[in-house]
Design a protein around this motif. Structure first.
Motif, PDB file in Angstrom:
ATOM      1  N   PHE A  41       0.846  -1.112  -0.099  1.00 52.97           N
ATOM      2  CA  PHE A  41       0.047   0.039  -0.035  1.00 52.97           C
ATOM      3  C   PHE A  41       0.998   1.399  -0.089  1.00 52.97           C
ATOM      4  O   PHE A  41       0.509   2.330  -0.468  1.00 52.97           O
ATOM      5  CB  PHE A  41      -1.106  -0.069   1.185  1.00 52.97           C
ATOM      6  CG  PHE A  41      -1.939   1.048   1.217  1.00 52.97           C
ATOM      7  CD1 PHE A  41      -3.013   1.159   0.087  1.00 52.97           C
ATOM      8  CD2 PHE A  41      -2.035   2.087   1.893  1.00 52.97           C
ATOM      9  CE1 PHE A  41      -3.782   2.044   0.062  1.00 52.97           C
ATOM     10  CE2 PHE A  41      -3.000   3.074   2.055  1.00 52.97           C
ATOM     11  CZ  PHE A  41      -3.964   3.077   0.880  1.00 52.97           C
ATOM     12  N   SER A  42       1.933   1.097   0.807  1.00 52.00           N
ATOM     13  CA  SER A  42       2.958   2.299   0.700  1.00 52.00           C
ATOM     14  C   SER A  42       3.520   2.490  -0.724  1.00 52.00           C
ATOM     15  O   SER A  42       3.739   3.612  -0.966  1.00 52.00           O
ATOM     16  CB  SER A  42       4.022   2.332   1.961  1.00 52.00           C
ATOM     17  OG  SER A  42       4.977   1.193   1.262  1.00 52.00           O
ATOM     18  N   VAL A  43       4.019   1.358  -1.400  1.00 55.24           N
ATOM     19  CA  VAL A  43       4.236   1.571  -2.721  1.00 55.24           C
ATOM     20  C   VAL A  43       3.206   2.249  -3.716  1.00 55.24           C
ATOM     21  O   VAL A  43       3.567   3.169  -4.327  1.00 55.24           O
ATOM     22  CB  VAL A  43       4.747   0.287  -3.374  1.00 55.24           C
ATOM     23  CG1 VAL A  43       5.145   0.369  -4.615  1.00 55.24           C
ATOM     24  CG2 VAL A  43       6.004  -0.131  -2.463  1.00 55.24           C
ATOM     25  N   LEU A  44       1.955   1.623  -3.387  1.00 50.82           N
ATOM     26  CA  LEU A  44       0.790   2.016  -4.138  1.00 50.82           C
ATOM     27  C   LEU A  44       0.520   3.391  -4.323  1.00 50.82           C
ATOM     28  O   LEU A  44       0.496   4.333  -5.169  1.00 50.82           O
ATOM     29  CB  LEU A  44      -0.537   1.259  -3.678  1.00 50.82           C
ATOM     30  CG  LEU A  44      -1.747   1.287  -4.340  1.00 50.82           C
ATOM     31  CD1 LEU A  44      -2.369   0.105  -4.318  1.00 50.82           C
ATOM     32  CD2 LEU A  44      -2.599   2.737  -4.144  1.00 50.82           C
ATOM     33  N   LEU A  69       3.173  -5.350  -7.136  1.00 54.14           N
ATOM     34  CA  LEU A  69       1.815  -5.646  -6.955  1.00 54.14           C
ATOM     35  C   LEU A  69       1.350  -3.970  -6.419  1.00 54.14           C
ATOM     36  O   LEU A  69       0.240  -3.648  -7.233  1.00 54.14           O
ATOM     37  CB  LEU A  69       1.354  -6.201  -5.641  1.00 54.14           C
ATOM     38  CG  LEU A  69       0.010  -6.276  -5.120  1.00 54.14           C
ATOM     39  CD1 LEU A  69      -0.882  -6.918  -6.072  1.00 54.14           C
ATOM     40  CD2 LEU A  69      -0.011  -6.992  -4.016  1.00 54.14           C
ATOM     41  N   GLY A  70       2.064  -3.298  -5.709  1.00 50.00           N
ATOM     42  CA  GLY A  70       1.666  -1.826  -5.464  1.00 50.00           C
ATOM     43  C   GLY A  70       1.870  -0.990  -6.599  1.00 50.00           C
ATOM     44  O   GLY A  70       1.168  -0.028  -6.888  1.00 50.00           O
ATOM     45  N   VAL A 122       1.762  -1.664 -10.096  1.00 52.69           N
ATOM     46  CA  VAL A 122       0.852  -1.873 -11.114  1.00 52.69           C
ATOM     47  C   VAL A 122      -0.607  -1.229 -10.515  1.00 52.69           C
ATOM     48  O   VAL A 122      -1.365  -0.292 -11.551  1.00 52.69           O
ATOM     49  CB  VAL A 122       0.695  -3.328 -11.410  1.00 52.69           C
ATOM     50  CG1 VAL A 122      -0.722  -3.593 -12.499  1.00 52.69           C
ATOM     51  CG2 VAL A 122       1.896  -4.004 -12.074  1.00 52.69           C
ATOM     52  N   ILE A 123      -1.166  -1.394  -9.588  1.00 57.94           N
ATOM     53  CA  ILE A 123      -2.324  -1.005  -8.987  1.00 57.94           C
ATOM     54  C   ILE A 123      -2.139   0.587  -8.810  1.00 57.94           C
ATOM     55  O   ILE A 123      -2.846   1.225  -9.289  1.00 57.94           O
ATOM     56  CB  ILE A 123      -2.872  -1.660  -7.729  1.00 57.94           C
ATOM     57  CG1 ILE A 123      -3.249  -3.187  -7.783  1.00 57.94           C
ATOM     58  CG2 ILE A 123      -4.142  -0.972  -6.907  1.00 57.94           C
ATOM     59  CD1 ILE A 123      -3.241  -3.984  -6.597  1.00 57.94           C
ATOM     60  N   GLY A 124      -1.231   1.160  -8.332  1.00 56.15           N
ATOM     61  CA  GLY A 124      -1.002   2.568  -7.969  1.00 56.15           C
ATOM     62  C   GLY A 124      -0.920   3.346  -9.212  1.00 56.15           C
ATOM     63  O   GLY A 124      -1.402   4.285  -9.674  1.00 56.15           O
ATOM     64  N   ALA A 125      -0.090   2.508 -10.413  1.00 56.36           N
ATOM     65  CA  ALA A 125       0.067   3.383 -11.414  1.00 56.36           C
ATOM     66  C   ALA A 125      -1.256   3.484 -12.335  1.00 56.36           C
ATOM     67  O   ALA A 125      -1.547   4.529 -12.790  1.00 56.36           O
ATOM     68  CB  ALA A 125       0.998   2.455 -12.504  1.00 56.36           C
TER      69      ALA A 125
END
Length: 200
Positions: A39-42, A126-127, A129-132
């Motif tokens: 989530f922090s990466v996202l 994971l973070g 791809v979703i974040g982008a």
């Protein structure tokens, strides 16, 4: 000569596919901690893609985003990196006995290093791809309603959006591996006897 043959007998193979499976199992077992890291990466990547998308839209309007916004992205990614380091160090502290056990069973330093780097890469991807996609969708919807969809989806814009998303995903993967490098090295260098004695 005898020492050399004993060393070879005691060495076990740890293929990349097995390291991946082990890392996946570890993420599943520590799902909440893994989710926080991802989530922090996202959030960092979503913010980065949002600003890159805004930059693309504004350039189409002969405007440019403020320079301070890019500094904000750099700070967000730095905080994200620190979060990954902290999360990985906590994960290692919780798994001292586990690391000690697999090293006693013949796992090499390289195998342990592989496990933690793959784990960090999975969470980063994971973070990332979703974040982008989340950052891109947010910017497109906001500016689509403000300026009109024709201004957001100009002929060259789609390629630039895809390029920005790709760069963001690569940034997430690179940042995750870079941030996890020290914790993974620390885990790999743990003395198995000391690790097994460690009390959480």
């Amino acid at each position: 000569m005898a020492k050399e043959s004993i060393g070879e007998i005691g060495k076990i193979e740890f293929p990349l596919s097995e390291a991946f499976r082990y890392s996946l199992e570890s993420v599943r077992k520590r799902f909440t901690r893994s989710l926080i890291t991802a989530f922090s990466v996202l959030l960092g990547i979503a913010f980065m893609v949002y600003l890159l998308t805004v930059g693309t839209v504004l350039r189409g309007q002969n405007m440019a985003p403020a320079a301070y916004q890019y500094w904000m992205v750099a700070i967000a990614l730095l905080i994200c990196g620190v979060g990954i380091i902290n999360s990985m160090l906590m994960s290692i502290a919780e798994r001292y006995k586990e690391i000690g056990t697999i090293k006693c069973l013949g796992a090499t330093d390289e195998s342990v290093l592989k496990i933690f780097l793959i784990e960090a890469l999975m969470l980063g991807l994971l973070g990332g791809v979703i974040g982008a996609f989340l950052g891109w969708i947010s910017a497109v919807i906001m500016y689509g309603f403000q300026l009109g969809w024709a201004y957001v989806f100009t002929p060259g814009a789609l390629f630039e959006y895809l390029y920005n998303i790709g760069i963001a995903i690569l940034t997430a993967a690179g940042l995750s591996i870079l941030a996890a490098a020290y914790p993974a090295y620390y885990a790999a260098k743990l003395d198995p006897v000391e690790a097994l004695r460690y009390e959480v």
